[in-house]
Every structure is written in structure tokens, then in C-alpha cells.
Design a protein around this motif. Structure first.
Motif, PDB file in Angstrom:
ATOM      1  N   SER A   8       0.774  -1.221  -0.094  1.00 14.86           N
ATOM      2  CA  SER A   8      -0.079  -0.041  -0.030  1.00 14.86           C
ATOM      3  C   SER A   8       0.861   1.080  -0.060  1.00 14.86           C
ATOM      4  CB  SER A   8      -1.064   0.186   1.148  1.00 14.86           C
ATOM      5  OG  SER A   8      -0.330   0.365   2.377  1.00 14.86           O
ATOM      6  N   SER A  11      -0.688   7.622   2.989  1.00 16.63           N
ATOM      7  CA  SER A  11      -1.467   8.701   2.637  1.00 16.63           C
ATOM      8  C   SER A  11      -0.830  10.032   2.681  1.00 16.63           C
ATOM      9  CB  SER A  11      -2.782   8.885   3.626  1.00 16.63           C
ATOM     10  OG  SER A  11      -3.508   7.610   3.215  1.00 16.63           O
ATOM     11  N   ALA A  62      -8.453  -6.724   6.760  1.00 19.34           N
ATOM     12  CA  ALA A  62      -9.509  -5.751   6.516  1.00 19.34           C
ATOM     13  C   ALA A  62      -9.600  -4.343   7.233  1.00 19.34           C
ATOM     14  CB  ALA A  62     -10.986  -6.438   7.054  1.00 19.34           C
ATOM     15  N   ARG A  63      -9.078  -4.616   8.604  1.00 14.32           N
ATOM     16  CA  ARG A  63      -9.117  -3.334   9.574  1.00 14.32           C
ATOM     17  C   ARG A  63      -7.827  -2.256   8.832  1.00 14.32           C
ATOM     18  NH1 ARG A  63      -8.009  -4.187  15.523  1.00 14.32           N
ATOM     19  NH2 ARG A  63      -6.623  -5.589  14.783  1.00 14.32           N
ATOM     20  N   GLY A  65      -7.089  -1.999   6.121  1.00 15.11           N
ATOM     21  CA  GLY A  65      -7.613  -1.689   4.891  1.00 15.11           C
ATOM     22  C   GLY A  65      -8.484  -0.395   4.936  1.00 15.11           C
ATOM     23  N   ARG A  66      -8.874  -0.299   6.111  1.00 18.49           N
ATOM     24  CA  ARG A  66      -9.909   0.869   6.522  1.00 18.49           C
ATOM     25  C   ARG A  66      -9.084   1.927   7.280  1.00 18.49           C
ATOM     26  NH1 ARG A  66     -12.873  -3.709   8.332  1.00 18.49           N
ATOM     27  NH2 ARG A  66     -12.327  -3.208  10.483  1.00 18.49           N
ATOM     28  N   ASP A  67      -8.042   1.824   7.470  1.00 18.84           N
ATOM     29  CA  ASP A  67      -7.042   2.551   8.118  1.00 18.84           C
ATOM     30  C   ASP A  67      -6.620   3.915   7.064  1.00 18.84           C
ATOM     31  OD1 ASP A  67      -4.763   4.187   9.077  1.00 18.84           O
ATOM     32  OD2 ASP A  67      -4.114   2.283  10.382  1.00 18.84           O
ATOM     33  N   PRO A  68      -7.024   5.079   7.398  1.00 16.57           N
ATOM     34  CA  PRO A  68      -6.823   6.269   6.639  1.00 16.57           C
ATOM     35  C   PRO A  68      -5.388   6.693   6.410  1.00 16.57           C
ATOM     36  CG  PRO A  68      -7.492   7.202   8.638  1.00 16.57           C
ATOM     37  CD  PRO A  68      -7.664   5.508   8.792  1.00 16.57           C
ATOM     38  N   HIS A  70      -3.283   4.561   4.944  1.00 16.46           N
ATOM     39  CA  HIS A  70      -2.921   3.754   3.855  1.00 16.46           C
ATOM     40  C   HIS A  70      -3.756   3.945   2.747  1.00 16.46           C
ATOM     41  CE1 HIS A  70      -0.519   0.346   6.074  1.00 16.46           C
ATOM     42  NE2 HIS A  70      -1.432   0.943   6.972  1.00 16.46           N
ATOM     43  N   ARG A  71      -3.596   3.820   1.527  1.00 16.86           N
ATOM     44  CA  ARG A  71      -4.319   3.924   0.333  1.00 16.86           C
ATOM     45  C   ARG A  71      -3.724   2.923  -0.778  1.00 16.86           C
ATOM     46  NH1 ARG A  71      -1.339   7.245  -3.456  1.00 16.86           N
ATOM     47  NH2 ARG A  71       0.255   8.374  -2.538  1.00 16.86           N
TER      48      ARG A  71
END
Length: 100
Positions: A8, A11, A62-63, A65-68, A70-71
């Protein structure tokens, strides 16, 4: 035992202090989940390996993936395995820039 590998990008605005916070959270959370692994961070990009029971690894993936912070998260591998590669690390870390 299950292992997943993903990449990833950080951000905008993610700094070294954020990486330290990610590592602190990883040590604490992974120990509770029985997950081990390693994280590399270089030029604004992450590569992470997670290993443990499949349900725990998938929930953690999955958690993350929801962490702002990371993108553009992309799973490279996900497979069953017999042994851990990082049994002693709740989350090992390497910054390749620091190795130069």
C-alpha cells in the motif's frame, strides 16, 4: 496457519511519528490476536507480511484496509503455510533507507 502479503502507499501527510504509532499498535494488537509479521516502509510505500490463524489475519487485513494512513492497498499473496517466518516478531520493521 495462513500468510498474506500486501503493499500500500502512505496517505499524504504520513510522517515518521505515524509509522512509530503504527508499529506500537501492531505490537499490541498482533500479540492479542496471535499474529506475527514484518513491515517495510520505503519512499512512502508499505510492504507487510502477516501470519497467523486465517480468521485473525483476514480480520486484521480488513482493518488495515480501513486505516486512513494507507491507500491503494493490494494483496500480493494469501496462502496456507505450515510454519511462521516471523515467529519471534509481533511486528518486525525495516526501513531500507536506514540501511544505506
Amino acid at each position: 496457519m495462513y500468510r498474506t502479503v500486501y503493499v500500500s502507499s502512505a496517505s499524504r501527510g504520513v510522517e515518521e511519528k505515524d509509522i512509530r504509532q503504527i508499529l506500537e499498535q501492531s505490537h499490541r494488537n498482533n500479540a492479542a490476536l496471535g499474529v506475527t509479521g514484518a513491515l517495510l516502509f520505503h519512499d512512502g510505500n508499505f510492504l507487510q507480511i502477516l501470519e497467523g490463524e486465517r480468521d485473525a489475519v483476514e480480520a486484521l487485513y480488513a482493518r488495515i484496509g480501513r486505516d486512513p494512513r494507507h491507500r491503494g492497498m493490494l494483496r500480493l499473496l494469501g496462502y496456507a503455510c505450515d510454519t511462521r517466518l516471523f515467529a519471534q516478531w509481533t511486528m518486525g520493521y525495516a526501513d531500507p533507507a536506514a540501511l544505506q
